[in-house]
Motif scaffolding. Structure first.
Motif, PDB file in Angstrom:
ATOM      1  N   LEU A   1       0.801  -1.021   0.339  1.00  0.00           N
ATOM      2  CA  LEU A   1      -0.038  -0.326   0.212  1.00  0.00           C
ATOM      3  C   LEU A   1       0.347   1.459   0.108  1.00  0.00           C
ATOM      4  O   LEU A   1       0.367   2.529  -0.941  1.00  0.00           O
ATOM      5  N   ARG A   2       2.230   1.278   0.993  1.00  0.00           N
ATOM      6  CA  ARG A   2       2.408   2.443   1.042  1.00  0.00           C
ATOM      7  C   ARG A   2       3.642   2.468  -0.543  1.00  0.00           C
ATOM      8  O   ARG A   2       3.311   3.985  -0.832  1.00  0.00           O
ATOM      9  N   GLU A   3       4.306   1.458  -1.648  1.00  0.00           N
ATOM     10  CA  GLU A   3       4.522   1.803  -2.572  1.00  0.00           C
ATOM     11  C   GLU A   3       3.327   2.151  -3.537  1.00  0.00           C
ATOM     12  O   GLU A   3       3.599   3.516  -4.474  1.00  0.00           O
ATOM     13  N   ILE A   4       1.882   1.997  -3.417  1.00  0.00           N
ATOM     14  CA  ILE A   4       0.865   2.605  -3.959  1.00  0.00           C
ATOM     15  C   ILE A   4       0.961   3.958  -4.305  1.00  0.00           C
ATOM     16  O   ILE A   4       1.089   4.958  -4.603  1.00  0.00           O
ATOM     17  N   GLY A   5       0.926   4.528  -2.622  1.00  0.00           N
ATOM     18  CA  GLY A   5       0.506   5.384  -2.634  1.00  0.00           C
ATOM     19  C   GLY A   5       1.730   6.277  -2.926  1.00  0.00           C
ATOM     20  O   GLY A   5       1.714   7.788  -3.114  1.00  0.00           O
ATOM     21  N   LYS A   6       2.912   6.064  -2.939  1.00  0.00           N
ATOM     22  CA  LYS A   6       4.417   6.641  -3.660  1.00  0.00           C
ATOM     23  C   LYS A   6       4.422   6.730  -4.885  1.00  0.00           C
ATOM     24  O   LYS A   6       3.990   8.205  -5.853  1.00  0.00           O
ATOM     25  N   ARG A   7       4.106   5.523  -5.789  1.00  0.00           N
ATOM     26  CA  ARG A   7       3.935   5.974  -7.047  1.00  0.00           C
ATOM     27  C   ARG A   7       2.425   6.895  -7.697  1.00  0.00           C
ATOM     28  O   ARG A   7       2.980   7.582  -8.783  1.00  0.00           O
ATOM     29  N   LEU A   8       1.693   6.850  -6.596  1.00  0.00           N
ATOM     30  CA  LEU A   8      -0.091   7.865  -7.174  1.00  0.00           C
ATOM     31  C   LEU A   8       0.190   9.071  -6.698  1.00  0.00           C
ATOM     32  O   LEU A   8      -0.203   9.824  -6.728  1.00  0.00           O
ATOM     33  N   ASP A   9       1.095   9.330  -5.140  1.00  0.00           N
ATOM     34  CA  ASP A   9       1.563  10.598  -4.722  1.00  0.00           C
ATOM     35  C   ASP A   9       0.027  10.554  -4.101  1.00  0.00           C
ATOM     36  O   ASP A   9      -0.363  12.033  -3.961  1.00  0.00           O
ATOM     37  N   ILE A  10      -0.411   9.128  -3.024  1.00  0.00           N
ATOM     38  CA  ILE A  10      -1.569   9.962  -2.451  1.00  0.00           C
ATOM     39  C   ILE A  10      -1.264   9.599  -0.681  1.00  0.00           C
ATOM     40  O   ILE A  10      -0.211   8.627  -1.664  1.00  0.00           O
ATOM     41  N   PRO A  11      -1.493   9.280  -0.122  1.00  0.00           N
ATOM     42  CA  PRO A  11      -1.929   8.386   1.048  1.00  0.00           C
ATOM     43  C   PRO A  11      -2.081   7.414   1.324  1.00  0.00           C
ATOM     44  O   PRO A  11      -2.639   6.893   0.803  1.00  0.00           O
ATOM     45  N   LYS A  12      -1.653   6.864   1.951  1.00  0.00           N
ATOM     46  CA  LYS A  12      -1.785   5.431   2.067  1.00  0.00           C
ATOM     47  C   LYS A  12      -2.961   4.847   2.465  1.00  0.00           C
ATOM     48  O   LYS A  12      -3.874   2.932   1.782  1.00  0.00           O
ATOM     49  N   THR A  13      -3.731   5.449   3.408  1.00  0.00           N
ATOM     50  CA  THR A  13      -4.867   5.592   3.856  1.00  0.00           C
ATOM     51  C   THR A  13      -6.121   5.649   2.452  1.00  0.00           C
ATOM     52  O   THR A  13      -7.169   4.647   2.903  1.00  0.00           O
ATOM     53  N   ILE A  14      -5.762   6.194   1.878  1.00  0.00           N
ATOM     54  CA  ILE A  14      -6.393   6.315   0.754  1.00  0.00           C
ATOM     55  C   ILE A  14      -6.730   5.029  -0.684  1.00  0.00           C
ATOM     56  O   ILE A  14      -7.408   4.741  -0.438  1.00  0.00           O
ATOM     57  N   VAL A  15      -5.402   4.900  -0.520  1.00  0.00           N
ATOM     58  CA  VAL A  15      -5.304   3.191  -1.247  1.00  0.00           C
ATOM     59  C   VAL A  15      -5.743   2.326  -0.541  1.00  0.00           C
ATOM     60  O   VAL A  15      -6.420   1.440  -1.243  1.00  0.00           O
ATOM     61  N   ARG A  16      -5.427   1.878   0.955  1.00  0.00           N
ATOM     62  CA  ARG A  16      -6.321   0.950   1.745  1.00  0.00           C
ATOM     63  C   ARG A  16      -7.913   1.867   1.401  1.00  0.00           C
ATOM     64  O   ARG A  16      -8.927   0.597   1.171  1.00  0.00           O
ATOM     65  N   GLU A  17      -8.826   2.142   1.539  1.00  0.00           N
ATOM     66  CA  GLU A  17      -9.973   2.655   1.570  1.00  0.00           C
ATOM     67  C   GLU A  17     -10.842   2.264  -0.208  1.00  0.00           C
ATOM     68  O   GLU A  17     -11.408   1.519  -0.327  1.00  0.00           O
ATOM     69  N   ALA A  18      -9.753   2.742  -0.769  1.00  0.00           N
ATOM     70  CA  ALA A  18     -10.410   2.435  -2.218  1.00  0.00           C
ATOM     71  C   ALA A  18     -10.438   0.892  -2.390  1.00  0.00           C
ATOM     72  O   ALA A  18     -10.958   0.208  -2.829  1.00  0.00           O
ATOM     73  N   LEU A  19      -9.458  -0.077  -1.652  1.00  0.00           N
ATOM     74  CA  LEU A  19      -9.500  -1.341  -1.515  1.00  0.00           C
ATOM     75  C   LEU A  19      -9.989  -1.920  -1.286  1.00  0.00           C
ATOM     76  O   LEU A  19     -10.712  -3.318  -1.487  1.00  0.00           O
ATOM     77  N   ILE A  20     -11.294  -1.575  -0.151  1.00  0.00           N
ATOM     78  CA  ILE A  20     -11.802  -1.427   0.790  1.00  0.00           C
ATOM     79  C   ILE A  20     -13.551  -1.679  -0.124  1.00  0.00           C
ATOM     80  O   ILE A  20     -14.016  -2.653  -0.179  1.00  0.00           O
ATOM     81  N   LYS A  21     -13.200  -0.169  -0.627  1.00  0.00           N
ATOM     82  CA  LYS A  21     -14.350  -0.613  -1.710  1.00  0.00           C
ATOM     83  C   LYS A  21     -14.811  -0.470  -2.587  1.00  0.00           C
ATOM     84  O   LYS A  21     -15.482  -1.279  -2.731  1.00  0.00           O
ATOM     85  N   LYS A  22     -13.917  -1.611  -3.338  1.00  0.00           N
ATOM     86  CA  LYS A  22     -14.198  -2.290  -4.062  1.00  0.00           C
ATOM     87  C   LYS A  22     -13.491  -3.760  -4.433  1.00  0.00           C
ATOM     88  O   LYS A  22     -14.157  -4.459  -5.360  1.00  0.00           O
ATOM     89  N   GLY A  23     -13.584  -3.898  -2.487  1.00  0.00           N
ATOM     90  CA  GLY A  23     -13.872  -4.980  -1.941  1.00  0.00           C
ATOM     91  C   GLY A  23     -12.986  -6.601  -2.199  1.00  0.00           C
ATOM     92  O   GLY A  23     -13.022  -7.240  -2.362  1.00  0.00           O
ATOM     93  N   ILE A  24     -12.030  -5.470  -2.523  1.00  0.00           N
ATOM     94  CA  ILE A  24     -10.372  -6.590  -2.599  1.00  0.00           C
ATOM     95  C   ILE A  24     -10.253  -7.057  -1.622  1.00  0.00           C
ATOM     96  O   ILE A  24      -9.951  -5.678  -0.434  1.00  0.00           O
ATOM     97  N   THR A  25      -9.779  -8.163  -1.045  1.00  0.00           N
ATOM     98  CA  THR A  25      -8.943  -8.930  -0.274  1.00  0.00           C
ATOM     99  C   THR A  25      -7.804  -8.384  -0.216  1.00  0.00           C
ATOM    100  O   THR A  25      -6.578  -8.521  -0.830  1.00  0.00           O
ATOM    101  N   ARG A  26      -6.737  -7.807   0.956  1.00  0.00           N
ATOM    102  CA  ARG A  26      -6.088  -7.498   1.499  1.00  0.00           C
ATOM    103  C   ARG A  26      -4.813  -8.467   1.674  1.00  0.00           C
ATOM    104  O   ARG A  26      -5.123  -9.035   1.904  1.00  0.00           O
TER     105      ARG A  26
END
Length: 162
Positions: free
Chosen positions: A48-73
């Motif tokens: 999640l941290r690497e995705i956040g750095k790549r997209l220049d967004i916070p890790k929490t936003i990445v986590r929330e997006a995955l939860i809303k998408k229904g993806i098991t982390r």
């Protein structure tokens, strides 16, 4: 993708009426094209941290997006293993006197185990733990670290071998 907005109401200290809303756009949300993009990147393997750095967004936003998408982390890498999951060769702590690790397994150390057998023999013959420690020290038999024996060390060996 919807741009989220935060609405703030400001109330001056002297007046009770509401002032116009201040709308703040959060720019990092507009940079992410969709949750689908985050999911696609996440399934490729980065954290999640690497995705956040790549997209220049916070890790929490990445986590929330995955939860809303229904993806098991995936489980995080810093999760501690339960003690029953850890192989015996990887357990922390001091190796018991009379034993050693060989290829990750706890085995009997022949040199030290002779001393353990002597301790048990003396104890079964009625000698006190303090007396056993004194006998070993008088015979110049030292602990693994080269120190003098104490009745605490003798007690732990006897308790473990019971």
């Amino acid at each position: 993708m919807k741009i989220q907005q935060i609405k703030w109401r400001t109330i001056p200290p002297n007046k009770q009426r509401l002032q116009p809303h201040v709308i703040i756009e959060l720019p990092y949300l507009s940079r992410v094209s969709s949750r689908r993009e985050i999911a696609r990147i996440y399934e490729a393997g980065p954290s999640l941290r690497e995705i956040g750095k790549r997209l220049d967004i916070p890790k929490t936003i990445v986590r929330e997006a995955l939860i809303k998408k229904g993806i098991t982390r995936r489980p995080s890498g810093n999760r501690q293993k339960k003690s029953d999951e850890i192989p015996i060769g990887m357990r922390s702590g001091v190796t018991p006197f009379g034993n050693a690790y060989l290829e990750g397994k706890l085995v009997v150390d022949p040199h030290e185990y002779k001393i353990v057998l002597e301790i048990l023999r003396l104890w079964q013959n009625g000698k006190s733990m303090r007396g056993i420690a004194t006998d070993l020290n008088d015979k110049k038999i030292r602990t693994r670290k080269g120190k003098l024996w104490s009745h605490f060390g003798i007690n732990s060996i006897i308790e473990r071998e019971k």
